[in-house]
Design a protein around this motif. Structure first.
Motif, mmCIF file in Angstrom:
data_model
loop_
_atom_site.group_PDB
_atom_site.id
_atom_site.type_symbol
_atom_site.label_atom_id
_atom_site.label_comp_id
_atom_site.label_asym_id
_atom_site.label_seq_id
_atom_site.Cartn_x
_atom_site.Cartn_y
_atom_site.Cartn_z
ATOM 1 N N PRO A 1 8.384 -11.469 -20.982
ATOM 2 C CA PRO A 1 9.753 -11.986 -20.832
ATOM 3 C C PRO A 1 10.793 -11.054 -21.443
ATOM 4 C CG PRO A 1 8.250 -13.700 -21.596
ATOM 5 C CD PRO A 1 7.494 -12.416 -21.670
ATOM 6 N N ASP A 2 10.409 -10.391 -22.545
ATOM 7 C CA ASP A 2 11.307 -9.456 -23.221
ATOM 8 C C ASP A 2 10.535 -8.163 -23.469
ATOM 9 O OD1 ASP A 2 12.924 -7.982 -24.904
ATOM 10 O OD2 ASP A 2 13.505 -9.677 -26.168
ATOM 11 N N ALA B 1 11.362 -5.211 -24.404
ATOM 12 C CA ALA B 1 11.711 -4.493 -25.628
ATOM 13 C C ALA B 1 11.001 -5.103 -26.836
ATOM 14 C CB ALA B 1 13.229 -4.518 -25.832
ATOM 15 N N GLU B 2 10.988 -6.423 -26.898
ATOM 16 C CA GLU B 2 10.298 -7.098 -28.007
ATOM 17 C C GLU B 2 8.802 -6.865 -27.919
ATOM 18 O OE1 GLU B 2 8.066 -9.974 -30.174
ATOM 19 O OE2 GLU B 2 8.194 -9.959 -27.989
#
Length: 368
Positions: free
Chosen positions: A352-353, A355-356
């Motif tokens: 979903p993210d 970068a995270e």
């Protein structure tokens, strides 16, 4: 804990041979706990009256270089292991697996043991030929781990005269992505090893994707490997190329080496490992470690135990990349096997993210 009577419930040799069974029990007890494979093989020292699937018939080759009655045995569904002074060759259906090397006195007992550990016959034969009499006295885990004792794959073309360029021994987080846009995205997030895997793209789009990916890698200081499309990778000046085993029969490896590109090769077991090492690649990828839905592979998931033993054999020889179904939750265990890199697909591109996800994965590498 030592395992005993591993073969008490089934026939592993034909005709039954007490000394071989006893030797196989001793060896199997020192190989650790492994789930038994779905295929239950029987090693036939003489041809059974009705050979069939599950039989591996051992036969010495005659002066013409062929085992007697091999065609009839293969037609019945059996496999054949042809032995000679040079080594052994497994024949299964249309596939041939020639190996040159020595055969220890206990090689048949070792073969039965590695088959019982769930290894495919060609990989079990490699391990059996790496076995030396008395290895079962080495301790609780007597797994073959000295590469110079392993056999060599026969009938291979010469490796390129120019060696492939080296890459770092630990490639770290290795993101496999589907587009130049994703290459740009993960490179900007700090990922330093990336593979562009584009399938079924028109030639013009493919060349554009590769060129943009290479440019993004150079701009961000990332190592960009191109999956399969070695001609376009050379033209674009890519860092490297990643090929599957099937590509070894068609790719011009000499052209890749001469262009200064690194070469990564996929492997799924010991036989493919030996075949790949013949060409002295820049790294080897091993998988699939876990089940994966991102790519169809012919072999079953290998698991961490196989990965650890694989790393023990080739870790000092060539960088190793684990691949297949690796997630944030399993990455630490994968790195604990001794590999220096792990390739991820959906763990980044499906997050979903992203970068995270990249940050979390990089933290796990940093903790090792």
């Amino acid at each position: 804990m030592s395992r005993t009577l591993a073969f008490a419930d089934r026939e592993i040799f034909w005709p039954p041979a007490d000394e071989l069974i006893e030797a196989a029990e001793r060896i199997r007890a020192r190989l650790g706990e492994w789930p038994r494979g779905e295929a239950l093989w029987r090693i036939c020292l003489t041809p059974p009256d009705a050979p069939g699937a599950g039989d591996l018939i051992v036969a010495a080759v005659d002066e013409s270089g062929a085992a007697p009655a091999r065609s009839a045995w293969l037609a019945a569904g059996a496999g054949v292991i042809e032995t000679s002074a040079e080594g052994a060759c497994l024949v299964l259906g249309e596939a041939r697996y020639p190996l040159s090397g020595t055969l220890a006195e206990d090689w048949l007992a070792a073969l039965a043991s590695f088959l019982d550990c769930g290894f495919a016959p060609h990989d079990a034969l490699v391990l059996a030929m790496a076995w030396r009499d008395g290895d079962e006295t080495r301790g609780d885990d007597a797994w073959p781990d000295q590469l110079d004792r392993f056999p060599r794959v026969g009938a291979l073309p010469p490796a390129p005269t120019q060696r492939f360029a080296d890459c770092p021994s630990r490639l770290g987080l290795y993101a496999v992505v589907p587009s130049a846009e994703w290459v740009e995205r993960v490179a900007a997030l700090g990922v330093r090893t990336i593979q562009l895997r584009v399938k079924d793209a028109p030639a013009a789009r493919l060349a554009d994707e590769i060129a943009k990916s290479v440019e993004a890698g150079q701009r961000h200081g990332a190592r960009v490997f191109i999956n399969d499309h070695w001609r376009e990778a050379i033209a674009a000046g890519a860092y490297g190329v990643h090929l599957g085993q099937e590509d070894l029969d068609t790719a011009e490896l000499g052209a890749i080496a001469s262009a200064g590109l690194r070469l990564g090769l996929s492997t799924h077991g010991y036989y493919e490992m030996l075949r790949a090492l013949h060409y002295a690649p820049s790294y080897l990828a091993f998988g699939a470690v876990f089940p994966t839905a991102t790519k169809t592979v012919a072999s079953a998931p290998q698991g961490l135990a196989r990965l650890a033993r694989y790393a023990r054999v080739i870790g000092p020889k060539v960088p190793l990349v684990a691949i297949g179904g690796i997630t944030r939750d399993t990455l630490a265990a994968v790195l604990d096997t001794g590999v220096g890199s792990a390739a991820v697909v959906s763990a980044v591109t499906g997050a979903p993210d992203p970068a995270e996800a990249v940050a979390a994965l990089e933290r796990i590498f940093a903790d090792r």
